[in-house]
Design an enzyme around this catalytic site. Structure first.
Site, PDB file in Angstrom:
ATOM      1  N   TYR A 170     -49.716 -19.274  -5.349  1.00  0.00           N
ATOM      2  CA  TYR A 170     -50.628 -20.291  -5.898  1.00  0.00           C
ATOM      3  C   TYR A 170     -51.891 -20.380  -5.041  1.00  0.00           C
ATOM      4  CZ  TYR A 170     -46.374 -21.989  -8.337  1.00  0.00           C
ATOM      5  OH  TYR A 170     -45.226 -22.100  -9.094  1.00  0.00           O
ATOM      6  N   HIS A 181     -39.360 -16.015  -6.846  1.00  0.00           N
ATOM      7  CA  HIS A 181     -40.178 -16.558  -7.940  1.00  0.00           C
ATOM      8  C   HIS A 181     -39.897 -15.804  -9.249  1.00  0.00           C
ATOM      9  CE1 HIS A 181     -44.430 -18.522  -8.398  1.00  0.00           C
ATOM     10  NE2 HIS A 181     -43.661 -18.828  -9.393  1.00  0.00           N
ATOM     11  N   SER A 206     -43.102 -27.202 -15.367  1.00  0.00           N
ATOM     12  CA  SER A 206     -43.925 -27.547 -16.546  1.00  0.00           C
ATOM     13  C   SER A 206     -43.198 -28.564 -17.440  1.00  0.00           C
ATOM     14  CB  SER A 206     -44.309 -26.291 -17.340  1.00  0.00           C
ATOM     15  OG  SER A 206     -45.042 -25.392 -16.539  1.00  0.00           O
ATOM     16  N   PRO A 207     -42.704 -29.661 -16.846  1.00  0.00           N
ATOM     17  CA  PRO A 207     -41.942 -30.632 -17.643  1.00  0.00           C
ATOM     18  C   PRO A 207     -42.810 -31.376 -18.656  1.00  0.00           C
ATOM     19  CG  PRO A 207     -42.376 -31.515 -15.462  1.00  0.00           C
ATOM     20  CD  PRO A 207     -42.833 -30.075 -15.434  1.00  0.00           C
ATOM     21  N   LEU A 208     -44.130 -31.285 -18.470  1.00  0.00           N
ATOM     22  CA  LEU A 208     -45.053 -31.900 -19.432  1.00  0.00           C
ATOM     23  C   LEU A 208     -45.627 -30.835 -20.368  1.00  0.00           C
ATOM     24  CD1 LEU A 208     -46.874 -34.268 -16.899  1.00  0.00           C
ATOM     25  CD2 LEU A 208     -44.960 -34.807 -18.419  1.00  0.00           C
ATOM     26  N   GLY A 209     -44.966 -29.685 -20.411  1.00  0.00           N
ATOM     27  CA  GLY A 209     -45.453 -28.607 -21.279  1.00  0.00           C
ATOM     28  C   GLY A 209     -46.872 -28.203 -20.924  1.00  0.00           C
TER      29      GLY A 209
END
Ligand SMILES: NC(=O)c1ccc[n+]([C@@H]2O[C@H](COP(=O)([O-])OP(=O)(O)OC[C@H]3O[C@@H](n4cnc5c(N)ncnc54)[C@H](OP(=O)(O)O)[C@@H]3O)[C@@H](O)[C@H]2O)c1
Length: 329
Positions: A56, A125, A204-207
């Site tokens: 990242y 990863h 990415s739990p919020l998409g």
């Protein structure tokens, strides 16, 4: 903030963690001092589980997270990072290296950037199918022996490989994409993690913001935003997905919560071994996301959400073809 067990380590982490990726890359520009305040806001809201990776921002994200951990007190935070995705600076194209020699070199480089003497949770990863998982996890286990790493994780691993890995050394966490917009893990890997007492870290739990109600169709995004290339954010798929996500709004209003909070609360209420790691550059949103811990969903609420967002409800793939390299190996 309530806590959840981190695998079988005996350690617990906040039931909502924090994903730091977007502070260094992928979702448009960010401000470094604001990032630092946002991490502080998350910590103040009870979040103690911070997720980064060597790739990242080509190391910049680890530097940020390490500086934060050293500033607030190492013992107050659980630092998770990852290795295995190798990119040239400034490039999205990648190769996957999970060879034992690379594992060890990558860990030393991460520790140096973090400025810490150990990593709490170290993930592969992505996996290279040409390297036996036993070799990769064997090298990761050596890092535990050496005191450089406390616990091991795998990201986007297949069920069969997870079983083999777990036979070499206990795997503490599996990290894969999971949200109302991406429910594929429910078929196999989520139940397997439950069976093996492995924490499932939902990324990415919020998409990737889709479930927050924001307009994230490609043309609305910054020119540097990586989502402009993801099938779910382009053209007709984006229109369909924004329409799908809008269904959260009514439930959110009824519950006195925000769509993002409902998306996170659904994960917590549905799966006792899941820890979502939403990411944001904004302190106000970090507090909002942590506040999902206080949102109570009833059985009726969950049935309604499951009905509105069935498995496969999102239109388009979550990655490009190249993005699927090293996934489900
Ligand atoms: N293992 C893997 O392969 C992998 C892959 C992807 C991600 N991850 C990890 O998972 C973490 C989280 O995933 P993610 O960042 O991809 O996606 P996410 O958490 O689902 O969504 C992040 C996006 O949502 C926005 N957002 C966050 N909270 C919001 C709120 N309350 N209201 C409105 N917008 C909000 C953020 O924008 P702003 O910054 O503008 O708020 C950002 O664009 C990452 O940071 C990373 O650590 C891992």
């Amino acid at each position: 903030m309530k806590q959840r067990p981190l695998g079988r380590t005996g350690r617990v982490v906040s039931e909502i963690g924090f994903g730091c990726m977007g502070m260094s890359e992928f979702y448009g520009p960010s401000d470094q001092s604001e990032n630092f305040s946002t991490l502080g806001a998350a910590l103040d809201a009870g979040v103690n589980f911070f997720d980064t990776a060597d790739t990242y921002g080509h190391g910049a994200n680890e530097e940020l997270v390490g500086r934060f951990a050293r500033t607030v007190g190492r013992h107050r935070v659980c630092v998770a990072t990852k290795f295995g995705i190798v990119r040239e600076p400034g490039k999205i194209e990648r190769r996957i290296d999970t060879s034992p020699a690379y594992v060890k070199a990558a860990c030393n480089a991460s520790l140096k950037r973090l400025g810490l003497d150990h990593i709490d949770l170290y993930y592969a990863h992505r996996l290279n199918p040409d390297v036996p998982i036993e070799d990769t996890v064997g090298a990761m286990a050596d890092l535990v022996q050496a005191g450089k790493v406390r616990a091991l994780g795998l990201s986007e691993v297949s069920p069969a490989t997870l079983r083999r890995a777990h036979a070499v050394h206990p795997i503490t966490a599996v990290q894969s994409e999971l949200s109302l917009a991406e429910r594929t893990p429910e078929d196999e890997i989520l139940p397997l993690c439950w069976e093996l007492s492995i924490t499932f870290v939902a990324y990415s739990p919020l998409g990737r913001a889709l479930l927050t109600g924001r307009d994230v169709a490609a043309e609305a995004l910054d020119v540097t935003d990586y989502r402009r290339f993801l099938p779910r954010f382009i053209g007709n798929a984006a229109t369909a997905n924004v329409r799908l996500a809008a269904k959260l709004k009514a439930i959110a209003e009824e519950k006195g919560a925000t769509p993002a909070q409902i998306a996170i609360a659904w994960l917590l209420a549905s799966f006792p071994h899941v820890v979502p790691i939403p990411g944001t550059r904004k302190a106000v949103r970090a507090r909002e996301n942590a506040g999902a811990s206080d949102v109570r969903l009833t059985r009726d609420d969950l049935e309604r959400l499951d009905g509105l967002f069935p498995i496969g409800a999102a239109t388009g793939d979550r990655y490009t073809e190249a993005g699927f390299i090293g996934v489900n190996v």
